[in-house]
Design a protein around this motif. Structure first.
Motif, short mmCIF file in Angstrom:
data_model
loop_
_atom_site.label_atom_id
_atom_site.label_comp_id
_atom_site.label_asym_id
_atom_site.label_seq_id
_atom_site.Cartn_x
_atom_site.Cartn_y
_atom_site.Cartn_z
N GLY A 139 0.80 -1.22 0.00
CA GLY A 139 0.00 0.00 0.00
C GLY A 139 0.83 1.27 0.00
N MET A 140 0.13 2.40 0.04
CA MET A 140 0.73 3.72 0.17
C MET A 140 0.14 4.36 1.41
N TYR A 141 0.97 4.89 2.28
CA TYR A 141 0.52 5.34 3.59
C TYR A 141 0.82 6.81 3.86
N ASP A 142 1.60 7.40 2.99
CA ASP A 142 1.89 8.84 3.02
C ASP A 142 1.64 9.35 1.61
N LEU A 143 0.60 10.15 1.45
CA LEU A 143 0.22 10.60 0.11
C LEU A 143 1.02 11.80 -0.39
N ALA A 144 1.86 12.38 0.46
CA ALA A 144 2.61 13.57 0.03
C ALA A 144 3.47 13.30 -1.20
N PRO A 145 4.28 12.23 -1.24
CA PRO A 145 5.06 11.99 -2.46
C PRO A 145 4.21 11.50 -3.62
N VAL A 146 3.12 10.78 -3.32
CA VAL A 146 2.24 10.32 -4.40
C VAL A 146 1.64 11.52 -5.12
N ARG A 147 1.33 12.55 -4.34
CA ARG A 147 0.78 13.79 -4.91
C ARG A 147 1.72 14.40 -5.94
N LEU A 148 3.02 14.23 -5.74
CA LEU A 148 4.01 14.82 -6.63
C LEU A 148 4.24 14.00 -7.89
N SER A 149 3.68 12.80 -7.92
CA SER A 149 3.91 11.89 -9.04
C SER A 149 2.86 12.07 -10.12
N ALA A 150 3.00 11.29 -11.19
CA ALA A 150 2.05 11.37 -12.31
C ALA A 150 0.64 10.94 -11.92
N ARG A 151 0.47 10.33 -10.76
CA ARG A 151 -0.87 9.95 -10.32
C ARG A 151 -1.76 11.18 -10.07
N ASN A 152 -1.14 12.33 -9.94
CA ASN A 152 -1.96 13.54 -9.76
C ASN A 152 -2.70 13.95 -11.02
N ARG A 153 -2.47 13.23 -12.11
CA ARG A 153 -3.21 13.52 -13.33
C ARG A 153 -4.66 13.04 -13.24
N TYR A 154 -4.91 12.07 -12.38
CA TYR A 154 -6.29 11.58 -12.27
C TYR A 154 -6.83 11.59 -10.84
N VAL A 155 -5.99 11.90 -9.85
CA VAL A 155 -6.44 12.07 -8.47
C VAL A 155 -6.26 13.53 -8.07
N ARG A 156 -7.29 14.08 -7.43
CA ARG A 156 -7.22 15.47 -6.99
C ARG A 156 -6.60 15.51 -5.59
N PHE A 157 -5.28 15.59 -5.57
CA PHE A 157 -4.54 15.59 -4.31
C PHE A 157 -4.44 17.01 -3.76
N ASP A 158 -5.48 17.49 -3.09
CA ASP A 158 -5.37 18.78 -2.43
C ASP A 158 -4.82 18.58 -1.02
N ASP A 159 -4.55 19.69 -0.33
CA ASP A 159 -3.95 19.60 1.00
C ASP A 159 -4.83 18.80 1.95
N ALA A 160 -6.14 19.00 1.88
CA ALA A 160 -7.05 18.32 2.80
C ALA A 160 -7.03 16.81 2.59
#
Length: 297
Positions: free
Chosen positions: A189-210
């Motif tokens: 799994g992924m347990y800290d979304l901060a680096p995931v937010r910086l990756s290409a996955r942010n093209r389809y997930v809306r990684f806002d601060d909240a």
């Protein structure tokens, strides 16, 4: 070798970080393994019968597949499927049902939305998974299950959502016991979304601060009440390996029970195949977590 760009996380430039959250380059047999899982799930349903499919919410997708063991007051294993938050359906993750049923446990698979269908909002998926688990706790006795022996697991993005459920404040949010989940298995799994937010996955997930703040389970280990198994394969991407190692270490550091399993030579799609085998790495660990044997207990 292409010139390295500006660093965006740890020692990764953008291209490297994108690759570190993309299993494709690390699992060249990915498509074959997905097709095998789908086919094996269909075969499993032919052998054990189709599950009881019931609603846990009002949304069309908000349904559970319940594979019932023969016993009464049976322990329950809930599996949250993966698929990068954007693919997968419960019927195609049925393979482990045979093992759990043989061991005397119910096996339950919730369906939930794909993130691209809800505007990229991961909070919707987390809410659905939490409501599914709450429904199971409140209703599973009607289906021969024991709500006091409820375990959950998940793989990949499902591992993330399982960890979110394991670190949920069940008393405050649902009026349920804080320790309603008796054990958890978080696979790749992924347990800290901060680096995931910086990756290409942010093209389809809306990684806002909240979202990053609310859905990074490593930040809420004070809410964890269940012993954990955390697992990953050595053929997974470096970030998936790091996330699982560091999550297990963080759980241990706060004095809570965790067992880290390392699947030598398994990639991201090979490792979960061991969950359906009582002698496989994950299958044996799941039965141990539940205090079961392959012949029932």
């Amino acid at each position: 070798m292409p010139e390295k760009g500006p660093l965006v996380f740890l020692d990764y430039d953008q291209a490297e970080l994108d690759a570190a959250y993309d299993q494709a380059a690390y699992a060249p047999n990915r498509e074959q393994l997905i097709e095998r899982r789908i086919g094996d799930s269909a075969t499993a349903r032919q052998r054990i019968g189709e599950p009881e499919r019931v609603a846990y919410g009002a949304g069309e997708i908000e349904r559970l597949d319940i594979y019932r063991s023969a016993g009464e007051a049976a322990p329950v294993f809930v599996f949250i499927h993966g698929g990068a938050w954007r693919s997968g359906r419960s019927k195609d993750f049925a393979v482990p049902a045979e093992m759990f049923l043989a061991a005397g446990a119910h096996y339950i698979l919730p369906d939930f939305a794909w993130v691209q269908d809800v505007g990229g909002n991961l909070m919707v998926l987390a809410d659905q998974v939490r409501r599914a688990i709450a429904w199971i706790y409140r209703n599973i006795a009607r289906f021969g299950g024991d709500p006091n022996r409820l375990y959950i697991g998940g793989q990949s993005s499902g591992g993330h959502l399982a960890a979110v459920a394991l670190t949920t404040d069940w008393q405050c949010q649902f009026g349920l016991p804080a320790d309603l989940i008796k054990g958890g298995m978080c696979i790749s799994g992924m347990y800290d979304l901060a680096p995931v937010r910086l990756s290409a996955r942010n093209r389809y997930v809306r990684f806002d601060d909240a979202t990053v703040a609310a859905l990074s389970p490593i930040r809420y280990l004070d809410r964890l009440r269940a012993p954990l198994v955390v697992a990953y394969g050595t053929r997974e991407t470096p970030e998936f390996q790091r996330q699982n190692r560091e999550f297990a270490a963080a759980v241990e550091a706060v004095g809570k029970k965790v067992r880290l399993l390392v699947g030598e030579h398994y990639n991201h799609f090979e490792l979960p195949e061991t969950l359906g085998n009582p002698y496989g790495l994950l299958g044996r660990a799941a039965l141990d977590l539940m205090g079961l044997t392959s012949e029932g207990a």
